[in-house]
Every structure is written in structure tokens, then in C-alpha cells.
Design a protein around this motif. Structure first.
Motif, PDB file in Angstrom:
ATOM      1  N   ALA A   7      -5.101  12.761  -2.898  1.00 57.31           N
ATOM      2  CA  ALA A   7      -5.689  12.180  -4.105  1.00 57.31           C
ATOM      3  C   ALA A   7      -4.922  12.565  -5.370  1.00 57.31           C
TER       4      ALA A   7
ATOM      5  N   GLU B 168       0.826  -1.211   0.000  1.00 58.60           N
ATOM      6  CA  GLU B 168       0.000   0.000   0.000  1.00 58.60           C
ATOM      7  C   GLU B 168       0.863   1.265   0.000  1.00 58.60           C
TER       8      GLU B 168
ATOM      9  N   SER C 224     -15.814   1.397 -10.611  1.00 58.90           N
ATOM     10  CA  SER C 224     -16.116   2.640  -9.900  1.00 58.90           C
ATOM     11  C   SER C 224     -16.923   3.568 -10.816  1.00 58.90           C
TER      12      SER C 224
ATOM     13  N   ARG D 278       0.653   6.939  -9.273  1.00 61.07           N
ATOM     14  CA  ARG D 278       0.109   5.763  -9.950  1.00 61.07           C
ATOM     15  C   ARG D 278       0.610   5.706 -11.392  1.00 61.07           C
TER      16      ARG D 278
ATOM     17  N   SER E  12      -1.058   4.954  -0.002  1.00 63.95           N
ATOM     18  CA  SER E  12      -2.225   5.229   0.842  1.00 63.95           C
ATOM     19  C   SER E  12      -2.059   6.470   1.705  1.00 63.95           C
TER      20      SER E  12
ATOM     21  N   GLU F 290      -6.348   1.657  -8.215  1.00 67.01           N
ATOM     22  CA  GLU F 290      -4.934   1.316  -8.354  1.00 67.01           C
ATOM     23  C   GLU F 290      -4.780  -0.072  -8.960  1.00 67.01           C
TER      24      GLU F 290
ATOM     25  N   ARG G 191      -1.531  10.824  -5.419  1.00 65.29           N
ATOM     26  CA  ARG G 191      -1.701   9.393  -5.652  1.00 65.29           C
ATOM     27  C   ARG G 191      -1.887   9.113  -7.136  1.00 65.29           C
TER      28      ARG G 191
ATOM     29  N   THR H 204      -3.010  -3.440  -2.218  1.00 64.84           N
ATOM     30  CA  THR H 204      -3.787  -2.205  -2.078  1.00 64.84           C
ATOM     31  C   THR H 204      -5.224  -2.557  -1.733  1.00 64.84           C
ATOM     32  N   HIS H 205      -5.930  -1.601  -1.127  1.00 67.34           N
ATOM     33  CA  HIS H 205      -7.375  -1.739  -0.942  1.00 67.34           C
ATOM     34  C   HIS H 205      -8.121  -0.907  -1.974  1.00 67.34           C
ATOM     35  N   ASP H 206      -7.369  -0.176  -2.812  1.00 65.98           N
ATOM     36  CA  ASP H 206      -7.942   0.745  -3.790  1.00 65.98           C
ATOM     37  C   ASP H 206      -8.091   0.021  -5.130  1.00 65.98           C
ATOM     38  N   GLN H 207      -9.325  -0.248  -5.542  1.00 70.58           N
ATOM     39  CA  GLN H 207      -9.522  -0.997  -6.778  1.00 70.58           C
ATOM     40  C   GLN H 207      -9.137  -0.190  -8.012  1.00 70.58           C
TER      41      GLN H 207
END
Length: 368
Positions: free
Chosen positions: A166, A159, A236, A173, A162, A196, A169, A191-194
Motif C-alpha cells: 500500500a 495494472e 471511497s 501513484r 497491483s 488510482e 503504491r 486498474t481495478h483501484d478507483q
């Protein structure tokens, strides 16, 4: 680069099993993303690969070599942590070269490798500064640079973005995606961010409750999710779910629920016939809704493929808006073009093409 293989690997803390035995193969030179909500076991999996957590059972292989008995320094890996983990009293050059100095690499080679990596990451002018003098994004570049100068076969990312805002990031990315294309390395990214995961991964492994739910390319997971969890986690805005009962009206499948009746694809008849109940969960992507006012000239629209939704909030995003609407008691999100503002409280009609509707077993969550 080695092929990484998890063979019946499991992890327990005392009597609590957090990762039941699982198998996982990571291809040579692949960027693999482990994604899932907090507590799903993705970071524990990465830490076992790094040697920071002991296995409770099974084995991890690099090609045909078992590595669970090796110390972290002997695994030919480099790790980038969430909190940077930089030495505050060392300048950036010494932070980046720390592992090389421990390995007694010649000073001239250390200097050349550090400067080459620093130039790639755009931090060449920062080498004499201390970590406390850098921004969060610059510190993360240093942490990645420290991994890159080691020239290990496998990079592990826990991660790493994190803690960034924003905008930063999104920039980092992009830089990670560019780095992936230039480095011939195995990369495992947690990661927990789909977003990413979808942006970076050659292959995504979706985890929940210590179990691998599905793995595949970003496109495969988006278009062909194995179950309701994957369908709701990938994409998303996230997929909408509506409870419905399926009936056969004059040879046509119809899904009826609170405040709606939608026609289903006839190709679903065989799958639905295997169910013991007619109660299912419908999955509809926000992008699948077609506003009838804008599509009224389309001859394919029919009353049994439409749904009326009352707008609660319109989230203006520039070229598009995301409408938070209500269907009965369920909240439904819809993507529309932002040609004109849509007032709150307005009821709109949408067509939903039958082939875009996914159907899930109400009990197991498996997609039919």
C-alpha cells in the motif's frame, strides 16, 4: 500524438461474447483510465489496442489509420505489464534498451536515452544490477523506464501497481502523476483501484460486464454518476444505498424506509413523476451525514431530514473516522471527524441535506 478511436469494436471467445460492440474516443495527449471490477473487459480492451488480442469485429484507428491489421511492434506503442516482464539474465541497462537494440539504434544514442530516463525515474545507480537484486518498486520503475526509452506515441499500463504494498503504491501513484505532467504522450491505464483512477485520470471510463457504464472526468463521475454501479464504484468509502418509498406529505417529498424517513429535494418531483412506482433506491455519500450533536445550533436542521444510526465499528483513520453503522438491516458508512472516540453500540443522530441525496430507479439502477 494520434487520436485513438474504437469503432464498433467487439470481442468473443467462441460463442461467448465478452465485449459487445462499443465505440470509444481517446483524445490526443490524454491520460485515460479504464476502471472496473475483475472480468469487466478492461484488460481485454487494452490488449486489443496493443495488438495482443485479435478483434472479433470493428476497427481501432490511430487518427485516420486502421491498426487492427498491424503487428504490436508496428503500432508505435509501449506497454507496462502487471508482472514487470523483465529479463532476469540481463542487467537493468540492457533490459531498458532491449527494444532499441532490436531497432539497431546507435549505441551512443541508446546510452544517452537510457541514462536520461533512468535519472528521471531515480534508478541511475541501478543500471548495472540484475532484476533479482531490486525491490518490487524498483522493478516497476525499470518496466516504466523500458517503455519511456522507446519514445512511443502511446503508453499502455496494465495494472502496473497491483503487486506493490500500500505505501509503495501510493508513492508510485505520485510518480506516475508527475510523469503524466512531464510527458506529452497518450496514456491508457487499466486498474481495478478507483483511487488510482481518480488520482491519475484526465478521463475515466467505468466498465462492468463488458459494457461502458460512463466516462468523464473524476469530478463528473463522483458528482453526477449515471447509475447505481458508477455511484457505488467511484468514491471511497463507497456510497450507501437504502431502499425507500417516496410519498408526498403536504407538498414535501419524503423517502421512507426501514428505520428512517428523509426529506428529498423538491427539484426531484418532475423526475419522480415519470416513474411507474414510488419505490426507489437512495444513494448517500458517507461525507454527506452531519452529526446532529456537532451541528445542533444549525437552524437549517429539521426532524424530517434526520436519521438515527447505531454504531457497529468505528474505523479510526487519524483526523477522521469511518463509522460502520446499522439502519434497520442495512449497513451504512459515515465519515466523521475524530475529535473524540465513539464507542461501539452507541446510537447517533445525523442530518442529511436533501440536495445531497441521489435517487436511483430501483429496477434499472439509472440515476434520476
Amino acid at each position: 500524438m494520434p487520436q485513438i478511436r474504437f469503432d464498433a469494436v467487439c470481442k468473443s471467445y467462441g460463442s461467448v461474447e465478452v465485449l459487445p460492440p462499443f465505440d470509444l474516443n481517446l483524445a490526443d495527449g490524454e491520460f485515460t483510465v479504464l476502471v472496473g471490477p475483475s472480468g469487466c473487459g478492461k484488460s481485454t480492451t487494452l490488449r486489443m489496442l496493443a495488438g495482443l488480442e485479435a478483434l472479433s469485429g470493428g476497427e481501432i484507428w490511430f487518427d485516420d489509420k486502421p491498426i487492427s491489421g498491424l503487428e504490436p511492434k508496428d503500432r508505435d506503442i509501449a506497454m507496462v505489464f502487471q508482472d514487470y516482464a523483465l529479463y532476469p539474465h540481463m542487467d537493468i541497462a540492457r533490459n531498458m534498451s532491449f527494444a532499441l537494440r532490436l531497432q539497431k539504434v546507435p549505441k551512443a544514442e541508446i546510452k544517452q536515452r537510457v541514462e536520461t530516463v533512468a535519472e528521471v525515474l531515480g534508478i541511475l545507480e541501478l543500471l548495472k544490477r540484475k532484476p533479482g537484486e531490486l525491490s518490487g518498486g524498483q522493478r516497476q520503475r525499470v518496466a516504466m523506464g523500458r517503455a519511456m526509452v522507446r519514445d512511443s506515441s502511446t503508453f499502455l499500463f496494465d495494472e502496473p501497481l497491483s503487486n506493490l504494498d500500500a505505501k509503495l503504491r501510493a508513492k508510485m501513484r505520485t510518480e506516475l502523476a508527475e510523469m503524466r505532467n512531464t510527458l506529452n504522450k497518450n496514456m491508457v491505464y487499466v486498474t481495478h483501484d478507483q483511487v488510482e483512477a481518480m488520482t491519475l485520470g484526465d478521463r475515466i471510463v467505468v466498465m462492468a460486464n463488458g459494457l461502458i457504464q460512463q466516462q468523464g472526468t473524476p469530478e463528473a463521475l463522483f458528482k453526477q454518476p449515471a447509475n447505481k454501479f458508477v455511484a457505488g464504484f467511484i468514491g471511497s468509502p463507497s456510497m450507501n444505498f437504502l431502499e425507500a418509498t417516496v410519498i408526498d406529505e403536504n407538498g414535501s417529498l419524503q423517502a421512507k424506509g426501514e428505520g428512517f424517513s428523509l426529506r428529498l429535494d423538491d427539484a426531484m418531483k418532475t423526475a419522480l413523476s415519470a416513474l411507474k412506482t414510488n419505490d426507489v433506491t437512495l444513494g448517500i455519500r458517507p461525507s454527506s451525514f452531519e452529526m446532529v450533536e456537532l451541528q445542533s445550533s444549525d437552524a437549517d436542521l429539521s426532524p424530517d431530514s434526520m436519521i438515527d444510526l447505531r454504531t457497529i465499528v468505528s474505523e479510526y483513520l487519524g483526523a477522521q473516522s469511518v463509522l460502520v453503522t446499522r439502519c434497520g438491516t442495512e449497513e451504512v458508512r459515515v465519515e466523521v471527524e475524530s475529535a473524540s472516540p465513539i464507542p461501539n453500540g452507541k446510537t447517533l443522530s445525523f442530518a442529511v441535506p436533501p440536495e445531497t441525496i441521489m435517487i436511483f430507479d430501483k429496477q434499472s439502477g439509472v440515476r434520476l
